[in-house]
Design a protein around this motif. Sequence first.
Motif, mmCIF file in Angstrom:
data_model
loop_
_atom_site.group_PDB
_atom_site.id
_atom_site.type_symbol
_atom_site.label_atom_id
_atom_site.label_comp_id
_atom_site.label_asym_id
_atom_site.label_seq_id
_atom_site.Cartn_x
_atom_site.Cartn_y
_atom_site.Cartn_z
ATOM 1 N N THR A 172 0.829 -1.200 0.000
ATOM 2 C CA THR A 172 0.000 0.000 0.000
ATOM 3 C C THR A 172 0.865 1.251 0.000
ATOM 4 O O THR A 172 0.588 2.220 -0.726
ATOM 5 N N ALA A 173 1.914 1.255 0.833
ATOM 6 C CA ALA A 173 2.823 2.404 0.858
ATOM 7 C C ALA A 173 3.498 2.593 -0.488
ATOM 8 O O ALA A 173 3.715 3.738 -0.941
ATOM 9 N N GLU A 174 3.835 1.503 -1.161
ATOM 10 C CA GLU A 174 4.464 1.594 -2.485
ATOM 11 C C GLU A 174 3.509 2.244 -3.485
ATOM 12 O O GLU A 174 3.909 3.110 -4.285
ATOM 13 N N GLU A 175 2.225 1.842 -3.461
ATOM 14 C CA GLU A 175 1.249 2.422 -4.372
ATOM 15 C C GLU A 175 1.029 3.909 -4.086
ATOM 16 O O GLU A 175 0.970 4.733 -5.014
ATOM 17 N N LEU A 176 0.904 4.262 -2.818
ATOM 18 C CA LEU A 176 0.680 5.663 -2.473
ATOM 19 C C LEU A 176 1.896 6.516 -2.801
ATOM 20 O O LEU A 176 1.761 7.689 -3.171
ATOM 21 N N GLY A 177 3.091 5.954 -2.644
ATOM 22 C CA GLY A 177 4.295 6.697 -2.995
ATOM 23 C C GLY A 177 4.340 7.050 -4.466
ATOM 24 O O GLY A 177 4.811 8.137 -4.839
ATOM 25 N N ARG A 178 3.845 6.164 -5.339
ATOM 26 C CA ARG A 178 3.818 6.460 -6.771
ATOM 27 C C ARG A 178 2.765 7.505 -7.116
ATOM 28 O O ARG A 178 2.947 8.295 -8.041
ATOM 29 N N SER A 179 1.644 7.499 -6.354
ATOM 30 C CA SER A 179 0.571 8.450 -6.673
ATOM 31 C C SER A 179 0.778 9.812 -6.031
ATOM 32 O O SER A 179 0.079 10.769 -6.384
ATOM 33 N N LEU A 180 1.703 9.916 -5.057
ATOM 34 C CA LEU A 180 1.969 11.193 -4.377
ATOM 35 C C LEU A 180 3.444 11.532 -4.516
ATOM 36 O O LEU A 180 4.228 11.409 -3.565
ATOM 37 N N PRO A 181 3.899 11.938 -5.686
ATOM 38 C CA PRO A 181 5.328 12.243 -5.877
ATOM 39 C C PRO A 181 5.765 13.420 -4.997
ATOM 40 O O PRO A 181 5.036 14.398 -4.833
ATOM 41 N N GLY A 182 6.924 13.267 -4.430
ATOM 42 C CA GLY A 182 7.464 14.330 -3.582
ATOM 43 C C GLY A 182 7.000 14.275 -2.149
ATOM 44 O O GLY A 182 7.432 15.099 -1.325
ATOM 45 N N VAL A 183 6.128 13.320 -1.796
ATOM 46 C CA VAL A 183 5.612 13.191 -0.424
ATOM 47 C C VAL A 183 6.268 11.981 0.241
ATOM 48 O O VAL A 183 6.325 10.897 -0.338
ATOM 49 N N SER A 184 6.746 12.161 1.457
ATOM 50 C CA SER A 184 7.358 11.070 2.200
ATOM 51 C C SER A 184 6.269 10.104 2.670
ATOM 52 O O SER A 184 5.250 10.528 3.236
ATOM 53 N N VAL A 185 6.482 8.809 2.432
ATOM 54 C CA VAL A 185 5.551 7.766 2.861
ATOM 55 C C VAL A 185 6.309 6.803 3.775
ATOM 56 O O VAL A 185 7.335 6.238 3.374
ATOM 57 N N ARG A 186 5.807 6.620 4.980
ATOM 58 C CA ARG A 186 6.446 5.733 5.957
ATOM 59 C C ARG A 186 5.474 4.629 6.360
ATOM 60 O O ARG A 186 4.247 4.775 6.228
ATOM 61 N N THR A 187 6.027 3.530 6.865
ATOM 62 C CA THR A 187 5.204 2.404 7.302
ATOM 63 C C THR A 187 5.455 2.130 8.778
ATOM 64 O O THR A 187 6.524 2.420 9.316
ATOM 65 N N SER A 188 4.444 1.568 9.423
ATOM 66 C CA SER A 188 4.542 1.173 10.827
ATOM 67 C C SER A 188 3.741 -0.115 10.994
ATOM 68 O O SER A 188 2.529 -0.136 10.765
ATOM 69 N N ALA A 189 4.435 -1.184 11.390
ATOM 70 C CA ALA A 189 3.794 -2.483 11.574
ATOM 71 C C ALA A 189 4.468 -3.204 12.722
ATOM 72 O O ALA A 189 5.356 -2.663 13.387
ATOM 73 N N ARG A 190 4.077 -4.454 12.939
ATOM 74 C CA ARG A 190 4.532 -5.196 14.106
ATOM 75 C C ARG A 190 6.057 -5.299 14.183
ATOM 76 O O ARG A 190 6.640 -5.183 15.256
ATOM 77 N N ASP A 191 6.715 -5.508 13.047
ATOM 78 C CA ASP A 191 8.159 -5.684 13.054
ATOM 79 C C ASP A 191 8.913 -4.367 13.194
ATOM 80 O O ASP A 191 10.086 -4.371 13.558
ATOM 81 N N ASP A 192 8.280 -3.263 12.881
ATOM 82 C CA ASP A 192 8.942 -1.958 12.945
ATOM 83 C C ASP A 192 7.888 -0.902 13.257
ATOM 84 O O ASP A 192 7.339 -0.267 12.361
ATOM 85 N N VAL A 193 7.615 -0.708 14.548
ATOM 86 C CA VAL A 193 6.556 0.205 14.988
ATOM 87 C C VAL A 193 7.152 1.586 15.249
ATOM 88 O O VAL A 193 8.138 1.724 15.983
ATOM 89 N N LEU A 194 6.558 2.600 14.643
ATOM 90 C CA LEU A 194 6.951 3.981 14.908
ATOM 91 C C LEU A 194 6.238 4.463 16.167
ATOM 92 O O LEU A 194 5.044 4.250 16.333
ATOM 93 N N ALA A 195 6.964 5.134 17.047
ATOM 94 C CA ALA A 195 6.348 5.662 18.267
ATOM 95 C C ALA A 195 5.595 6.952 17.990
ATOM 96 O O ALA A 195 4.501 7.169 18.513
ATOM 97 N N SER A 196 6.167 7.814 17.163
ATOM 98 C CA SER A 196 5.539 9.114 16.884
ATOM 99 C C SER A 196 6.062 9.640 15.563
ATOM 100 O O SER A 196 7.090 9.173 15.042
ATOM 101 N N VAL A 197 5.345 10.624 15.024
ATOM 102 C CA VAL A 197 5.776 11.308 13.806
ATOM 103 C C VAL A 197 5.673 12.814 14.056
ATOM 104 O O VAL A 197 4.788 13.274 14.786
#
Length: 682
Positions: A475-500
């Motif tokens: 999903t992040a890969e698809e959104l990255g192609r449709s939103l050029p110039g916008v940073s897309v990050r992922t957060s899931a069980r193996d790599d959870v982001l605490a905050s942005v």
Amino acid sequence: MTTPPPQPPEQPELLPGMVRAGVKQAQAKARATRERKAAGAAITDVDPVARVLVDTGLAHLDRPFDFAVPASMSEAARPGVRVKVRFAGKEADGYLLERAATSDHTGRLQPLRRVVGAEQVLTGEVADLAALVAGRYAGTRHDVLRLAVPPRHATTEKAEDEPTTAAVVRAPSHPEWAHYPHAAAWLARLGSGEAPRAVWNASPGADWPRLLADAALAAPGGVVLCLPDGKDVARVAAALDEASPEAPQHAVLTADLGPAARYRSFLRLLRGQRRIAVGTRAAALAPVRDLSLVMIWDDGDDLHAEPRAPYPHTRETLLLRAEQVGCAAMVAGFARTVEAQHLVHTGWAHEIAVARQPLRAAVTVRVTGASDHDLARDVSGRGARIPREVHDLLRHAVQQGPVLVQNPRQGYLAALACERCRTPARCPACTGPLRLGTPTRAASCAWCGTEAPGWACAECGHRGLRAPVLGQARTAEELGRSLPGVSVRTSARDDVLASVPDKPVVVVATPGAEPVAEAGYAAVVVLDTWLGLGRPELRGEEEALRRWANAIGLVRPGGRALLVGDPGHPTLQALVRWDVAGFAAREAENRASAHLPPASRMATITGLPGAVDDALTLLAAPEDAELLGPVPDERDAERSRLVVRVPRRDGPALSAALGELQRVRSARKLDPVRVQVDPMSL
């Protein structure tokens, strides 16, 4: 001629004086040993009987046993200390519950072997609560006490005591409480020492950690506050530090603290140096003094269900404790569980909900399906997974701040199917589901990990694959192609982001792994709602709404939320109106008509088929009990499962019958079975 063997050298003859001295020395040593043992074995005159709960691991021995208190241990053997005793020919651990003057045992009592540490780690209140929880869930007290009392850390226990912090009780000051019409009255009763009970549903964008901290600091005595995971505990702990910067009032209890830090927090609460326990499910049994309030956040999260016997739920433990002590209680969250609705319906608790006008200003929730243009592009007929309206919202909202996209599955392509006939793709080795972890590797089995580069459909022979379910990485890969110039990050069980940070970024996260935005999200998008609504479970729709509500709750005031799904579905409409109470009430009515919890009480008995049959024969179930099964267990075909259902009024009788079943099976040394009372899922 044979040579005689050499003779050993003659020993020098001992002098009579040396012999007499050696004998006297040996006699003196033996006499000293006898005197020391006699002194240790001498029983004290004051309360010579110690009632000890011995950790045997056997249900039929889950009761106190009497031991004699040696005079040398009279001062150290106080109620609540750990002890070592001789039991069934072996040394065993135990807790000293009380001292008594006499015993019902007619024979000679075994003396205590040793007192382990001077700390009275088991308070009378927690011991009584452990008995209640064990009775409620047909378990043993020692299984409950393993959750309540952490392992001893001698260095921490012997460290110098820190000074006791003066309790700071302050009136609630957060302005958001004004958005809830009945909150002021509840908080006023709490501050005056009464025991009000409430079910509070926070509005989207609410600063719920600070509101919970406000309520905790307003309580005149001790507080127990339980949250699902360490991320939520850290947020509430930071809010308490901010609300009371001059003096720390709380101690954190989580499993990931480590032995020393966890035991230090436990001792601070036990010694009265802190009055607020903040933690995960084990904190429900924290030894807080003068308890005046118990609180739980997001009680529908399955992390609140203990995975070890006797499998207690944090909410039920806290409610038992509130009844035991007579203190205030609050069940809080963005969503409302059916059990919380039952508390409101029966009058045990009162409702605290946001007023309609602040709710309209907090967030706008909409549901979008696929347009005609999207349907024409999607050959499956379900509609585009990410409609054009979602892309429009993302392009506009990301200019104002971070945007959250909740994706229900993790990974890349979480499930695969035949491109032609839509048959799910299965592993040729173990029949497990195939998935694609990365775009550069062949499909592999989710169970055994075997790669299947030459897979062919068993139904039609076609070798093409499609993905009915996409993971957050794809999903992040698809959104990255449709939103050029916008940073897309992922957060899931193996790599959870605490905050942005409060910057233009799109975060694609799985449920429960959503990071917190510093100033809230400008918009929240929920994808694949059909997947959550299609779970064949008792709590399927309730769990789906809870996950979506928690994601929408991270939006900033005035933000927007968009769900992709069927606009006419009642669960999605409940979110559009933010009517979580109405949804819970309707779900409770549906369950009552089907004789499902919370209108009834249920228990499962799982084990080998012969063991389950034995349990069925020995179980003295209440008269109105329904026995469903045994049937093969879905999780393990070699095991069987029996479901026992009774009306809610017979719940205590069912727990008592199951407890007696466990004791009988333990005494007869029968094959073990797993007994769960009111499991989260059936």
